[in-house]
Design a protein around this motif. Structure first.
Motif, mmCIF file in Angstrom:
data_model
loop_
_atom_site.group_PDB
_atom_site.id
_atom_site.type_symbol
_atom_site.label_atom_id
_atom_site.label_comp_id
_atom_site.label_asym_id
_atom_site.label_seq_id
_atom_site.Cartn_x
_atom_site.Cartn_y
_atom_site.Cartn_z
ATOM 1 N N ARG A 267 8.498 -5.331 10.958
ATOM 2 C CA ARG A 267 6.608 -4.833 10.718
ATOM 3 C C ARG A 267 6.763 -4.988 8.978
ATOM 4 N N VAL B 34 5.676 -5.017 5.340
ATOM 5 C CA VAL B 34 4.534 -4.142 4.492
ATOM 6 C C VAL B 34 4.158 -5.093 3.374
ATOM 7 N N ALA C 229 1.629 -11.953 3.927
ATOM 8 C CA ALA C 229 1.589 -11.575 5.302
ATOM 9 C C ALA C 229 1.301 -12.743 5.746
ATOM 10 N N TYR D 40 1.499 -6.163 7.753
ATOM 11 C CA TYR D 40 0.314 -5.461 7.479
ATOM 12 C C TYR D 40 -0.078 -5.683 5.289
ATOM 13 N N ARG D 41 -1.068 -6.023 5.397
ATOM 14 C CA ARG D 41 -1.464 -6.572 4.196
ATOM 15 C C ARG D 41 -2.366 -5.175 3.106
ATOM 16 N N GLN E 114 3.284 3.512 2.583
ATOM 17 C CA GLN E 114 4.062 2.744 3.298
ATOM 18 C C GLN E 114 5.198 2.421 3.845
ATOM 19 N N ARG F 61 5.995 2.540 8.273
ATOM 20 C CA ARG F 61 4.876 1.670 9.075
ATOM 21 C C ARG F 61 6.081 0.379 8.492
#
Length: 462
Positions: free
Chosen positions: A201, A203, A232, A243-244, A262, A265
């Motif tokens: 994941r 970010v 992203a 995740y943007r 953030q 995640r």
């Protein structure tokens, strides 16, 4: 905090990869495992196909009954029933008999070959048939007679049991990335779940009070946020779940708060912008840990022997950042574009964070060189780098490069001709040229130019 020495590209990358460990394996349902990497060998529990089956729509016959058959003198056989995939118990095909059979259906006992329907009259009593009539509309075709116009050898149009894979065969080796064909194979051998390393994941946060989201009106002195979209997408292309986060303003407290939110995640954080030497370089301001070193100091000679991060990304060369802990080492790299870089870890789980420059080309080149290998390492892959080839430079004039820096220029690679052509200039803001490039042309630190016709190193991006 920052390292005062100039780091090489290779040392910076080695420091990053030495601090990142593959994610722990988990058991996932097949569709959830798409794009993930297997952590165990998978063997075949049952043969594929599990029984002899027909590869054609036609008639299951005994070889002796169709020997010498021609259109003028067909073999006339009694049809004793239908055999469909997953159908009723199989009929026994005896002398002078045939069974209608569908593609994928098991070969009935007594049959030795399958005659395609196109070699028969389809039970119509007339000329060659083009196809079988549906069983529901013509159940009488499962009885009566069929005229066969051509002979068939033993095993004709039959897929033998185990002809794809046999029980005990290796289906997929550990380290395999699971795409659609691999997931199909796992389903075919009966696997409902599989043990993999999950997709990381990632970010992505862009910074800058001047940034406006695409689709909104563009005010005076503002620009659209393109970096977070490009990075992203690049993270997804590398195999991650991306995740943007919308652009964060030039405020250190806001950035720290956003990063803290953030962390829940993120297996990897990527920021873009705010890492140079300006008065509003917010990433550097927000993520530079205050105070004296809390552990062993990072080596300052640029060799990369002493890292800014410990095992699992834990920073060991500075104090804690208020609110998020950890710390980022901001460095000057001997490269262009992408000279300012940051790397470290934040949060209670020591989540790795890579701070990239804000110029579009600088950030993308930095992603390809440093972030993509980090993502692939988290996935548990061994080959984490883009392919590198040699190509002949096709240009109207020499390429120039600053002394002591590794230059990365955008290019278009022609694999058939073995040539590469520069696309656009060397400016780190030339995003239009980047959109038309499929590779990076590398000019080493020891060179200040590359002449047309010279052989150069090329990093393939597609």
């Amino acid at each position: 905090m920052s390292s005062s020495a100039i780091w090489s590209v290779d040392d910076h990358l080695a420091d990053i990869l030495a601090s990142i460990r593959p994610l722990d394996p988990i058991e996932l349902q097949l569709l959830d495992a798409q794009g993930c990497v297997l952590v165990e060998d998978v063997t075949v529990p049952v043969a594929l196909p599990p029984f002899d089956n027909s590869s054609m729509d036609g008639y299951a016959v005994r070889v002796a009954d169709v020997q010498g058959a021609t259109e003028e003198f067909p073999a006339v056989l009694t049809v004793i029933g239908d055999v469909a995939a997953g159908g009723d118990p199989l009929p026994l095909v005896g002398p002078g008999q045939a069974a209608r059979i569908m593609t994928g259906a098991p070969l009935p006992p007594g049959a030795e070959a399958v005659v395609p329907v196109e070699w028969t009259d389809g039970g119509s009593g007339s000329g060659p048939a083009a196809a079988m009539r549906p069983a529901g509309r013509s159940p009488e075709d499962a009885s009566g007679e069929v005229r066969i116009h051509r002979p068939a050898a033993a095993g004709a149009h039959i897929r033998p049991r185990g002809s794809d894979v046999k029980a005990g065969d290796l289906a997929l080796a550990r380290g395999t990335v699971l795409g659609p064909p691999q997931l199909g194979l796992l389903a075919a051998i009966g696997r409902g779940t599989v043990r993999v390393r999950p997709r990381p994941r990632v970010v992505v946060l862009s910074t800058g009070s001047e940034l406006v989201q695409p689709g909104e009106s563009l005010g005076e002195g503002r620009i659209y946020d393109s970096n977070s979209f490009a990075l992203a997408a690049a993270a997804r292309d590398a195999g991650a779940l991306a995740y943007r986060v919308g652009a964060v303003t030039d405020d250190a407290d806001t950035l720290r708060s956003t990063i803290e939110d953030q962390l829940i995640r993120a297996d990897l954080l990527v920021t873009t912008g705010g890492v140079s030497v300006g008065a509003y370089d917010v990433v550097k301001e927000a993520l530079s840990a205050p105070g004296p070193p809390a552990g062993g100091a990072a080596q300052d000679d640029g060799t990369g022997d002493g890292t800014g991060c410990g095992t699992g990304g834990e920073v060991t060369d500075g104090g804690e950042i208020p609110g998020i802990g950890g710390g980022i080492d901001f460095r000057t790299l001997a490269m262009q574009p992408g000279k300012p870089q940051g790397f470290g870890a934040v949060g209670p789980d020591h989540t790795p964070l890579l701070a990239l420059p804000g110029n579009p080309v600088s950030s993308y080149v930095s992603f390809e060189l440093f972030v993509r290998p980090a993502i692939r390492t988290l996935m548990g892959l061994t080959d984490v780098h883009r392919p590198v080839v040699r190509a002949v430079l096709k240009a109207d004039e020499p390429l120039t490069s600053p002394p002591g820096r590794r230059q990365f220029l955008r290019g278009a690679y022609d694999p058939e001709a073995g040539t590469v052509t520069p696309v656009g200039g060397s400016g780190s803001h030339l995003i239009a040229a980047l959109a038309h490039a499929d590779c990076l042309i590398v000019v080493p630190e020891a060179q200040t130019s590359a002449e047309p016709g010279a052989e150069v190193e090329v990093v393939l991006l597609g």
